[in-house]
Design an enzyme around this catalytic site. Structure first.
Site, PDB file in Angstrom:
ATOM      1  N   GLU A 242      -7.782   4.635  12.106  1.00 30.93           N
ATOM      2  CA  GLU A 242      -6.682   4.298  13.015  1.00 30.93           C
ATOM      3  C   GLU A 242      -6.714   5.075  14.325  1.00 30.93           C
ATOM      4  OE1 GLU A 242      -2.841   4.551  11.132  1.00 30.93           O
ATOM      5  OE2 GLU A 242      -3.737   4.347   9.138  1.00 30.93           O
TER       6      GLU A 242
ATOM      7  N   ASP B 214       0.859  -1.184   0.000  1.00 32.63           N
ATOM      8  CA  ASP B 214       0.000   0.000   0.000  1.00 32.63           C
ATOM      9  C   ASP B 214       0.886   1.222   0.000  1.00 32.63           C
ATOM     10  OD1 ASP B 214      -0.098   0.909   3.189  1.00 32.63           O
ATOM     11  OD2 ASP B 214       0.058  -1.258   2.919  1.00 32.63           O
TER      12      ASP B 214
END
Length: 296
Positions: A191, A99
């Site tokens: 997150e 990613d």
């Protein structure tokens, strides 16, 4: 007194001479043929093999594999070091990916695609598209175009900010990403709480997910860390496929019932064509399950 008549001498009988035996011609002894072994073809063949580059390729390959086997003695056979990638990789998984975002700079995608070690290669890439309500990743369009052009399956992700409206974040994301058939599902990256309560974070996240599902008719993937998932998400988003970060471990111990499909197991991979370290990921299933996950 009479005197005997004088005896005539007896003539000896003539014995016919023995006929000489006819001589039979003797056949010359048959010489046994002995096969002589020619060394020339063997020598020439051996030289051709020794001088062949394929021979040296096999020799190098053999000793390289043997040395790798010696190095791996005592290590977990399902979690070993891959020198070219600079990380340990769980070998139970066959589909690997990365990613990326602006943090990796300009990426040479043909080199990324060509990199391979012991059957490990980059098959997919999650690419950052947006963040919050205003930020578009400056490298998104280039990465999205060039990665797909080089045969890498792509998925776009949005970095979610819980203190901002979930619906408007979803709209902003979809305005900047053109998701097509053959792409991976979109991803929402959650997150942090951003100083809001867990309840507020979950509320805004559910709003984001609901809008994306209504527009694309597919469930987005939720990306998060293992501890954040267990603390704030477990039990509330179990219907969504998960992509979980948990670094430098031989196994992802997220629980048997956790609906995870992608595992971000390292953040320090070295990839040819990228000048900065990269997150490295494994897909849980096989190639058929991977294809079934793609957008139709």
């Amino acid at each position: 007194m009479t005197t005997p008549k004088e005896l005539k001498p007896i003539k000896p009988r003539k014995v016919p001479a023995a006929k000489p035996r006819a001589k039979t011609a003797r056949k010359p002894p048959v010489k046994k043929k002995t096969q002589t072994f020619s060394w020339k073809p063997l020598v020439i063949g051996s030289l051709l093999v020794l001088l062949s580059p394929f021979y040296y390729g096999y020799v190098v390959s053999f000793f390289s594999a043997s040395w790798q086997w010696v190095k791996n003695i005592g290590q977990n056979p399902h979690y070993r070091n891959y020198k070219s990638f600079g990380i340990d990789i769980p070998t139970r998984y066959k589909i690997h990916g990365i990613d990326v975002s602006y943090a990796q700079g300009k990426i040479d995608w043909p080199k990324v695609r060509a990199m391979e070690e012991d059957s490990v290669r980059i098959s997919f890439a999650f690419i950052k598209a947006t963040e919050g309500l205003l930020t578009v990743d400056p490298y998104f369009k280039r990465n999205w175009r060039e990665a797909a052009k080089n045969g890498i399956r792509c998925g776009a992700y949005h970095f979610f900010r819980p203190y901002k409206d979930g619906l408007w974040q979803a709209r902003f994301f979809l305005q900047n990403v053109n998701i097509e058939s053959g792409d991976l599902p979109p991803v929402v990256d959650i997150e942090r709480l951003d100083n809001v309560t867990p309840e507020e974070m979950r509320k805004q996240l559910k709003t984001f997910l609901k809008h994306v599902v209504s527009k694309l008719k597919t469930k987005p993937i939720i990306y998060t860390g293992l501890s954040f998932y267990k603390d704030y998400l477990e039990g509330d988003f179990d219907d969504y496929p998960l992509w979980i970060a948990h670094y430098n471990k031989p196994e992802l111990k997220a629980g048997k019932n956790t609906n995870w499909w992608f595992w971000q197991h390292s953040e320090t991979a070295h990839i040819t064509g990228i000048n900065h370290t990269v997150d490295f990921n494994a897909f849980k299933g096989d190639s058929l399950q991977f294809e079934q996950m793609l957008i139709r």
